[in-house]
Design a protein around this motif. Structure first.
Motif, PDB file in Angstrom:
ATOM      1  N   MET A   1      -0.282  -3.325   5.524  1.00 56.86           N
ATOM      2  CA  MET A   1      -1.675  -2.141   3.935  1.00 56.86           C
ATOM      3  C   MET A   1      -1.151  -2.932   2.629  1.00 56.86           C
ATOM      4  O   MET A   1      -1.025  -2.812   1.928  1.00 56.86           O
TER       5      MET A   1
ATOM      6  N   THR B   1      -8.267  -1.551  -0.320  1.00 57.71           N
ATOM      7  CA  THR B   1      -7.261  -1.129  -0.795  1.00 57.71           C
ATOM      8  C   THR B   1      -6.242  -0.467  -0.096  1.00 57.71           C
ATOM      9  O   THR B   1      -7.379   0.415   1.457  1.00 57.71           O
ATOM     10  N   TYR B   2      -5.764   0.654  -0.126  1.00 60.54           N
ATOM     11  CA  TYR B   2      -4.510   1.587   0.233  1.00 60.54           C
ATOM     12  C   TYR B   2      -3.982   2.635  -1.001  1.00 60.54           C
ATOM     13  O   TYR B   2      -4.032   2.546  -1.278  1.00 60.54           O
ATOM     14  N   GLY B   3      -4.896   4.155  -0.136  1.00 60.31           N
ATOM     15  CA  GLY B   3      -4.124   5.254  -0.650  1.00 60.31           C
ATOM     16  C   GLY B   3      -4.627   6.117  -0.213  1.00 60.31           C
ATOM     17  O   GLY B   3      -4.754   6.739   1.191  1.00 60.31           O
ATOM     18  N   SER B   4      -4.640   7.200  -1.492  1.00 60.32           N
ATOM     19  CA  SER B   4      -5.472   8.257  -1.056  1.00 60.32           C
ATOM     20  C   SER B   4      -7.089   8.393  -0.288  1.00 60.32           C
ATOM     21  O   SER B   4      -8.191   8.426  -0.921  1.00 60.32           O
ATOM     22  N   SER B   5      -6.894   8.762   1.160  1.00 59.83           N
ATOM     23  CA  SER B   5      -8.945   8.879   1.586  1.00 59.83           C
ATOM     24  C   SER B   5      -9.353   8.856   1.339  1.00 59.83           C
ATOM     25  O   SER B   5     -11.310   9.027   1.360  1.00 59.83           O
TER      26      SER B   5
ATOM     27  N   CYS C   1      -6.620  14.477  -5.363  1.00 60.20           N
ATOM     28  CA  CYS C   1      -6.880  13.832  -3.754  1.00 60.20           C
ATOM     29  C   CYS C   1      -6.105  14.169  -2.795  1.00 60.20           C
ATOM     30  O   CYS C   1      -4.195  14.406  -2.884  1.00 60.20           O
TER      31      CYS C   1
ATOM     32  N   ALA D   1      -2.924  13.835   0.253  1.00 62.80           N
ATOM     33  CA  ALA D   1      -1.653  12.729  -0.260  1.00 62.80           C
ATOM     34  C   ALA D   1      -1.777  12.118   1.252  1.00 62.80           C
ATOM     35  O   ALA D   1      -0.853  11.477   1.452  1.00 62.80           O
ATOM     36  N   ASP D   2      -2.510  11.495   1.608  1.00 68.32           N
ATOM     37  CA  ASP D   2      -2.563  10.452   2.694  1.00 68.32           C
ATOM     38  C   ASP D   2      -2.434   9.293   2.455  1.00 68.32           C
ATOM     39  O   ASP D   2      -2.903   8.927   1.265  1.00 68.32           O
ATOM     40  N   TYR D   3      -2.031   7.995   3.362  1.00 69.06           N
ATOM     41  CA  TYR D   3      -2.243   7.321   2.137  1.00 69.06           C
ATOM     42  C   TYR D   3      -3.153   6.127   4.115  1.00 69.06           C
ATOM     43  O   TYR D   3      -2.632   5.995   4.704  1.00 69.06           O
ATOM     44  N   ALA D   4      -4.525   5.815   3.599  1.00 70.99           N
ATOM     45  CA  ALA D   4      -5.969   5.458   4.560  1.00 70.99           C
ATOM     46  C   ALA D   4      -6.032   4.431   3.432  1.00 70.99           C
ATOM     47  O   ALA D   4      -6.189   4.005   2.547  1.00 70.99           O
TER      48      ALA D   4
ATOM     49  N   ARG E   1      -8.953   2.774   2.509  1.00 72.03           N
ATOM     50  CA  ARG E   1     -10.714   2.963   0.663  1.00 72.03           C
ATOM     51  C   ARG E   1     -10.917   1.194   1.137  1.00 72.03           C
ATOM     52  O   ARG E   1     -11.140   0.081   0.930  1.00 72.03           O
TER      53      ARG E   1
END
Length: 241
Positions: free
Chosen positions: A152, A168-172, A203, A205-208, A210
């Motif tokens: 990630m 980048t990674y964070g809320s989808s 937003c 709460a997932d981590y995906a 983007r």
């Protein structure tokens, strides 16, 4: 003095530059910069977007970014992705009919994860179906497939002649937007400042992963991504652009 033209965060001027190029992308990640103002309409009222599509690796061997042109606020979503051997088939769809879309025409980038059955060490054909039209694009072999796809870490690659897809990674549902781009310390570097996230934005709460579209001249090899108090250097895959 460097001659490279500095570009602004707005991607409104990219549409003309991206048309006529080819390269491809892969599955579930979403993303692209948001459009500003302009009247809105639902997808079924919009004119069919131009067929020009480009693609490029945005993460070595694991993810591609597909650029289409249309409403800047309604990025196409991945409906299906299949792949085996040297072929990836991606079906894109516009957002749900009730989602309001601006009436501008902008390049948008959709991130697609590459199916594990695809041999990314050889050239790959990407078959993109969108707006009832199918386009076949050629994607060069990945230079070096990423060793750990779960790390990630940010990554980037050209997805058009003047556009870089930044992962980048964070809320989808909260894709980063570019606030500004400025020259780096060398002619091959670019500083990308991301817009601060609205604390009231809804937003998930997932981590995906983007994908954000970054306007850039050809020849950029490194992005320095500034996100709040964090600064990260990211290598840019050339992808033949």
């Amino acid at each position: 003095m460097r001659n490279r033209l500095l570009v602004t965060a707005s991607v409104l001027g990219l549409a003309a530059l991206l048309s006529g190029c080819a390269t491809t992308a892969s599955t579930s990640p979403t993303d692209s910069p948001s459009a500003t103002a302009a009247p809105t309409e639902t997808p079924d009222e919009m004119a069919v977007a131009p067929a020009d599509i480009t693609v490029g690796w945005v993460a070595n061997g694991t993810m591609i970014g597909i650029v289409t042109t249309g409403s800047g606020s309604c990025v196409p979503a991945v409906m299906t992705v299949t792949g085996e051997g040297d072929t990836i088939a991606v079906a894109l769809t516009d957002p749900e009919l009730l989602q309001p879309c601006t009436r501008d025409l902008q390049p948008r980038v959709t991130g697609v994860a590459v199916p594990p059955e695809v041999d990314v060490t050889n050239p790959v054909t990407v078959e993109v179906t969108y707006n009832d039209a199918t386009t076949n694009l050629e994607l060069a072999a990945a230079d070096e497939p990423i060793a750990d796809a779960t790390a990630m870490m940010p990554s980037a690659g050209y997805v058009g002649p003047n556009a870089i897809g930044l992962v980048t990674y964070g809320s989808s549902t909260c894709v980063p937007e570019v606030e500004s781009t400025t020259a780096g310390t060398t002619d091959e570097s670019l500083v990308v400042t991301l817009l601060a996230l609205d604390p009231m934005a809804p937003c998930t709460a997932d981590y995906a992963p983007r994908v954000t579209l970054v306007p850039a001249d050809a020849g950029v090899k490194t992005l320095t991504v500034v996100d709040g108090e964090t600064s990260t250097d990211v290598e840019v895959l050339a992808n033949g652009f």
